[in-house]
Design an enzyme around this catalytic site. Structure first.
Site, short mmCIF file in Angstrom:
data_model
loop_
_atom_site.label_atom_id
_atom_site.label_comp_id
_atom_site.label_asym_id
_atom_site.label_seq_id
_atom_site.Cartn_x
_atom_site.Cartn_y
_atom_site.Cartn_z
N SER A 150 42.55 -3.53 -57.29
CA SER A 150 42.60 -2.06 -57.35
C SER A 150 41.21 -1.49 -57.08
CB SER A 150 43.05 -1.63 -58.74
OG SER A 150 42.74 -0.27 -58.95
N TYR A 163 41.50 -2.82 -67.39
CA TYR A 163 42.21 -2.93 -66.10
C TYR A 163 41.24 -3.29 -64.97
CZ TYR A 163 45.20 -1.22 -62.25
OH TYR A 163 45.93 -1.09 -61.10
N SER A 164 40.04 -2.62 -64.95
CA SER A 164 39.04 -2.90 -63.90
C SER A 164 38.63 -4.36 -63.93
CB SER A 164 37.79 -2.04 -64.10
OG SER A 164 38.12 -0.69 -64.14
N ALA A 166 40.25 -6.95 -65.14
CA ALA A 166 41.33 -7.83 -64.70
C ALA A 166 41.49 -7.77 -63.18
CB ALA A 166 42.63 -7.43 -65.39
N LYS A 167 41.38 -6.55 -62.64
CA LYS A 167 41.61 -6.38 -61.20
C LYS A 167 40.50 -7.05 -60.38
CE LYS A 167 45.56 -4.37 -60.91
NZ LYS A 167 46.66 -5.28 -60.53
N GLY A 397 -9.86 -0.52 -35.05
CA GLY A 397 -10.76 -1.44 -35.75
C GLY A 397 -11.50 -2.37 -34.82
C1 LIG Z 1 0.03 3.43 -34.23
C2 LIG Z 1 -1.01 3.96 -33.29
C3 LIG Z 1 -2.16 3.04 -32.98
C4 LIG Z 1 -3.33 3.71 -32.42
C5 LIG Z 1 -4.56 2.86 -32.40
C6 LIG Z 1 -5.87 3.53 -32.30
C7 LIG Z 1 -5.88 4.94 -31.89
C8 LIG Z 1 -7.26 5.51 -31.58
O1 LIG Z 1 -7.05 6.79 -31.03
C9 LIG Z 1 -8.11 5.59 -32.82
C10 LIG Z 1 -9.55 5.54 -32.57
O2 LIG Z 1 -10.02 5.35 -31.50
S1 LIG Z 1 -10.57 5.70 -33.94
C11 LIG Z 1 -12.21 5.58 -33.32
C12 LIG Z 1 -12.79 4.22 -33.28
N1 LIG Z 1 -12.84 3.57 -34.53
C13 LIG Z 1 -13.70 3.92 -35.50
O3 LIG Z 1 -14.42 4.85 -35.40
C14 LIG Z 1 -13.67 3.09 -36.75
C15 LIG Z 1 -15.02 2.81 -37.23
N2 LIG Z 1 -15.00 1.89 -38.31
C16 LIG Z 1 -15.00 2.22 -39.59
O4 LIG Z 1 -15.08 3.40 -39.91
C17 LIG Z 1 -14.95 1.13 -40.61
O5 LIG Z 1 -15.32 -0.08 -40.02
C18 LIG Z 1 -13.54 0.93 -41.24
C19 LIG Z 1 -13.10 2.25 -41.90
C20 LIG Z 1 -12.54 0.54 -40.17
C21 LIG Z 1 -13.63 -0.15 -42.28
O6 LIG Z 1 -14.62 0.15 -43.16
P1 LIG Z 1 -14.54 -0.25 -44.70
O7 LIG Z 1 -13.23 0.16 -45.26
O8 LIG Z 1 -15.77 0.24 -45.35
O9 LIG Z 1 -14.50 -1.81 -44.62
P2 LIG Z 1 -15.60 -2.82 -45.15
O10 LIG Z 1 -15.71 -2.66 -46.62
O11 LIG Z 1 -16.80 -2.74 -44.31
O12 LIG Z 1 -14.88 -4.20 -44.84
C22 LIG Z 1 -13.66 -4.56 -45.50
C23 LIG Z 1 -12.96 -5.61 -44.70
O13 LIG Z 1 -12.51 -5.05 -43.47
C24 LIG Z 1 -13.12 -5.72 -42.36
N3 LIG Z 1 -13.46 -4.67 -41.39
C25 LIG Z 1 -14.44 -3.76 -41.48
N4 LIG Z 1 -14.43 -2.98 -40.38
C26 LIG Z 1 -13.42 -3.42 -39.59
C27 LIG Z 1 -12.95 -3.03 -38.33
N5 LIG Z 1 -13.52 -2.04 -37.63
N6 LIG Z 1 -11.90 -3.70 -37.80
C28 LIG Z 1 -11.33 -4.75 -38.46
N7 LIG Z 1 -11.76 -5.17 -39.70
C29 LIG Z 1 -12.80 -4.49 -40.24
C30 LIG Z 1 -14.35 -6.39 -42.93
O14 LIG Z 1 -14.73 -7.51 -42.16
C31 LIG Z 1 -13.87 -6.75 -44.31
O15 LIG Z 1 -13.03 -7.88 -44.25
P3 LIG Z 1 -13.56 -9.34 -44.69
O16 LIG Z 1 -14.15 -9.13 -46.03
O17 LIG Z 1 -12.35 -10.18 -44.66
O18 LIG Z 1 -14.59 -9.69 -43.66
#
Ligand SMILES: CCCCCCC[C@@H](O)CC(=O)SCCNC(=O)CCNC(=O)[C@H](O)C(C)(C)COP(=O)(O)OP(=O)(O)OC[C@H]1O[C@@H](n2cnc3c(N)ncnc32)[C@H](O)[C@@H]1OP(=O)(O)O
Length: 725
Positions: A150, A163-164, A166-167, A397
């Protein structure tokens, strides 16, 4: 289509004296079956006993020319019911477990007796009659059994706990009987009907009841019991002429155990959203499939791949599974020129015409363009399940680009993307997307690896590093070998975005503010293009074919209009680079490098000039680390000092005052004349003998000076000539 006949088949219908049971019994009788009409003749509440109900239906069947006998036993005594069938017809082919009563009460008020009575009639009754027919059906290797469940059991219904239960118990009973009976040709199916009968009168509203006649339930039961029906173990809900099949469906759920760690209630709480998320579902039809799923979960636990933190908007496993549609993009020479302008190419720069004028003989594509056809696909990255991200938190990044063929100025390219990994970087999530791009002939032209950093999206208990990532590399521990400095335009981002990255972060102050920026920032891939150009002009004769791969990390944002200084270190065929924002001193590209094809620029330095004189050059860097700009030339009067050495000693020295030298030095040359000097033996001799002015040699092209100039007021170029002086 012939009618479904039951000639010679023996059917027991429990509760066949009224309502649904009566409907079935009459129909089977009409269709040639021998019918046992079982009915205790009690009230809907199970009170009293009379033979009348069963007898009436038997009579009706006989009047229609069919064969039927009555049985008045309670279904609790299944053997007695079955005995009637065997004694009268010698076999049993079909059993319809239909008998039932109601004792509705809210749970609080329900007595144990009321609970027991309902279990006894429905669940125990169906058990008892089925048990009594089972061995007969097994022996004859044929049987059709119907259980009557049921919607009250399936969904619950106020006031019907007994009833629930049993069903729903009947569904469980049928599920296992279907498995056990299969090899004996016994099929067991369950119906969950709603119909207006004695039992439901007063429960189903009168108006609705008119549309819920027993005659709308009967056809399914008759079909399920026919030879031609192969259905086994099905559960069907039906009412008013609508029939549907039910099945179990489950959420994809989450694996919450970590190898070597205690699984805690907190883990469950933290991941609850994933456990109950219906967005992704699984249909599990057998206990074997269910066990297999457990095996899969355990395998994932052992591989260190669980879903802990999966209520987090970032779910790597989901994202990695997503299949993106390939993306095709066509470009022509004008798209290329637009891109080149976006990364700072200019007719004011020496040798840039081939990047800006499509009719130049050597018109070509700067390799960093390879990011463009792939970028649009990367933009769709967040459409993958498991990447619920706020666009204002996205920063580029890192980027890796590897070239397998020169990029044609006109082409239709198709890119395919997969998310290879999502790293948990604590302060953010780093999404690694690999994109391979193919030309029309299917040949791979380039491979991009986008690393998108989503600020504030870390903490999903994911991996921190991965082998798939093209890693960044620090430059050698010495002063840069060369550098190029160039100012970007205040509208650089406005121009660059026309090549396809329309992220408002680069133009819309309001959007930039949401991401925490005072003003829009430059595209990372624009700086990437600048760096590529700088290395190309310094170490690759501005020849795109000499660039093999480019890797950068975007370490700090750049604002349009800022000056970029690319510092370079050459080690074999790898040029390490760092880019500094001159105005702030911040490193915007770190750990970056460009690989040259076949040590191309090494050859430039080491190659034998046509004449056979082997030349190499060193740059002695003195004074302030500032670049020689036309402004500086004006201010201080930059002097090139040319030394020709013999046996390690300066043999002859000339100075070239750029302010006052012959001809006006062109900006491009001032910025980056190459320190690799190509000069013939004869000219070296001529300079040495004083018959050729080195300035003249320089300006009339006899002495080729290309490449890097260090940032110095005074520049010594030492010709280590092996020419016999
Ligand atoms: C869906 C759509 C997709 C679209 C894609 C892109 C679209 C584009 O239009 C966007 C752009 O062009 S944006 C412009 C270019 N980029 C930037 O200006 C970013 C500059 N970078 C930052 O500000 C910091 O590195 C930041 C903020 C990135 C990191 O800084 P923090 O948070 O301070 O990190 P930090 O404490 O230094 O390190 C922590 C861990 O992260 C790793 N890391 C740091 N910088 C990185 C980076 N740039 N890329 C990858 N990994 C990064 C560090 O190595 C560390 O990891 P671990 O400890 O394992 O080594």
């Amino acid at each position: 289509m012939g009618s479904l006949r039951f000639d010679g088949k023996v059917v027991i219908v429990t509760g066949g004296g009224q309502g649904l049971g009566r409907e079935y019994a009459l129909e089977f009788g009409k269709r040639g079956a021998f019918v046992v009409v079982n009915d205790l003749g009690s009230t809907p509440g199970g009170v009293g006993k009379t033979t009348k109900a069963a007898d009436n239906v038997v009579e009706e069947i006989r009047n229609l020319g069919g064969k039927a006998v009555a049985n008045y036993d309670s279904v609790e005594f299944g053997e007695k019911v079955v005995k009637t069938a065997l004694e009268n017809f010698g076999r049993i082919d079909i059993l319809i477990n239909n008998a039932g009563i109601l004792r509705d009460r809210t749970f609080k008020r329900m007595s144990e007796e009321e609970w027991d009575l309902i279990q006894k009639v429905h669940l125990k009754g169906a058990f008892s009659v089925t048990k009594a027919v089972w061995s007969t059906m097994q022996q004859q290797k044929y049987g059709r059994i119907i259980m009557t469940s049921s919607p009250a059991g399936i969904y619950g219904n106020f006031g019907q706990t007994n009833y629930s239960a049993a069903k729903m118990g009947l569904v469980g009973l049928a599920n296992t009987l279907a498995l056990e009976g299969k090899k004996y040709g016994i099929q067991v199916n369950t119906i969950a009907p709603t119909a207006m009968t004695r039992l439901t009168k007063g429960i189903i509203p009168e108006a609705a009841g008119k549309e819920m006649k027993p005659e709308y339930v009967m056809p399914l039961v008759v079909y399920l019991c026919h030879d031609s029906c192969k259905e086994n173990g099905g559960v069907f809900e039906l009412a008013g002429g609508h029939i549907c099949k039910l099945r179990w469906q489950r959420t994809k759920g989450a694996v919450l155990r970590e190898l070597g760690k205690r699984m805690t209630p907190e883990d469950v709480k933290e991941n609850w959203d994933a456990v109950v998320d219906w967005k992704e579902t699984e249909v599990v039809q057998t206990i074997g499939e269910s066990t297999m799923k457990v095996g899969e979960a355990v395998a994932r636990i052992n591989a260190g791949d669980n879903d802990l933190g999966s209520n987090h908007p970032i779910q790597p496993a989901l994202a990695k599974k997503h299949e993106f549609k390939p993306y095709t993009q066509k470009h022509d020479a004008f798209d290329i020129i637009l891109y080149h302008l976006g990364i700072g190419a200019s007719t004011k720069q020496q040798g840039h015409l081939k990047f800006l004028f499509e009719r130049s003989q050597d018109f070509c594509v700067i390799p960093s363009f390879g990011v463009i056809p792939a970028f649009r696909l990367n933009e769709h990255m967040a459409s993958a399940p498991g990447l619920k991200i706020d666009y204002t938190r996205i920063l580029h990044g890192e980027q890796y680009l590897e070239l397998f063929k020169p990029i044609s100025p006109e082409a239709t390219l198709t890119s395919k993307m997969k998310i290879s990994e999502v790293l948990d970087k604590g302060s953010g999530a780093a999404i690694i997307a690999d994109v391979n791009t193919f030309d029309e002939s299917g040949e791979k032209v380039f491979h991009n690896q986008f690393v998108t950093f989503v600020v504030g999206y870390g903490g999903f208990k994911g991996k921190r590093s991965s082998d798939v990532l093209k890693v960044v590399m620090n430059p050698p521990d010495r002063k840069p070998d060369a550098l190029v400095e160039e100012r970007t335009n205040v509208d650089q981002a406005t121009l660059y975005r026309l090549s396809g990255d329309h992220n408002p972060l680069h133009i819309d102050p309001a959007f930039a503010a949401m991401g925490g920026f005072k003003t829009p920032i430059l595209h990372g891939l624009c700086s990437f293009g600048y760096a590529t150009r700088h290395v190309m002009q310094t170490y690759a004769d501005n020849d795109p074919a000499k660039i093999k791969a480019i890797k950068v990390r975007f370490a700090k944002p750049v604002l349009p209009g800022q000056t970029l200084r690319t510092e370079m270190w050459k080690e074999g065929s790898r040029v390490f680079l760092r880019m500094i924002v001159v105005e702030t001193g911040a490193a915007c590209l770190t750990g970056s490098y460009i690989d040259l094809v076949d040590s191309g620029s090494e050859k430039v330095q080491e190659s034998e000039p046509e004449s056979g004189a082997k030349l190499s050059s060193d740059i002695l860097f003195e004074g302030a680390a500032e670049r020689l700009t036309p402004d500086m030339v004006k201010k201080v009067g930059a002097i090139f000092q040319w030394n020709i050495t013999k046996d390690g000693k300066v043999a002859k020295s000339w100075e070239m005052d750029l302010m006052n030298g012959p001809g006006v030095i062109r900006q491009g040359q001032a910025k980056s004349p190459d320190c690799t000097v190509t000069i013939s033996d004869d000219d070296v001799m001529a300079i040495f003998n004083g018959s050729l002015d080195p300035q003249q040699a320089f300006f009339n092209g006899k002495m080729g000076v290309k490449g890097n100039i260090m940032l110095a007021q005074k520049l010594d170029v030492i010709f280590k000539s092996q020419a016999k002086l």
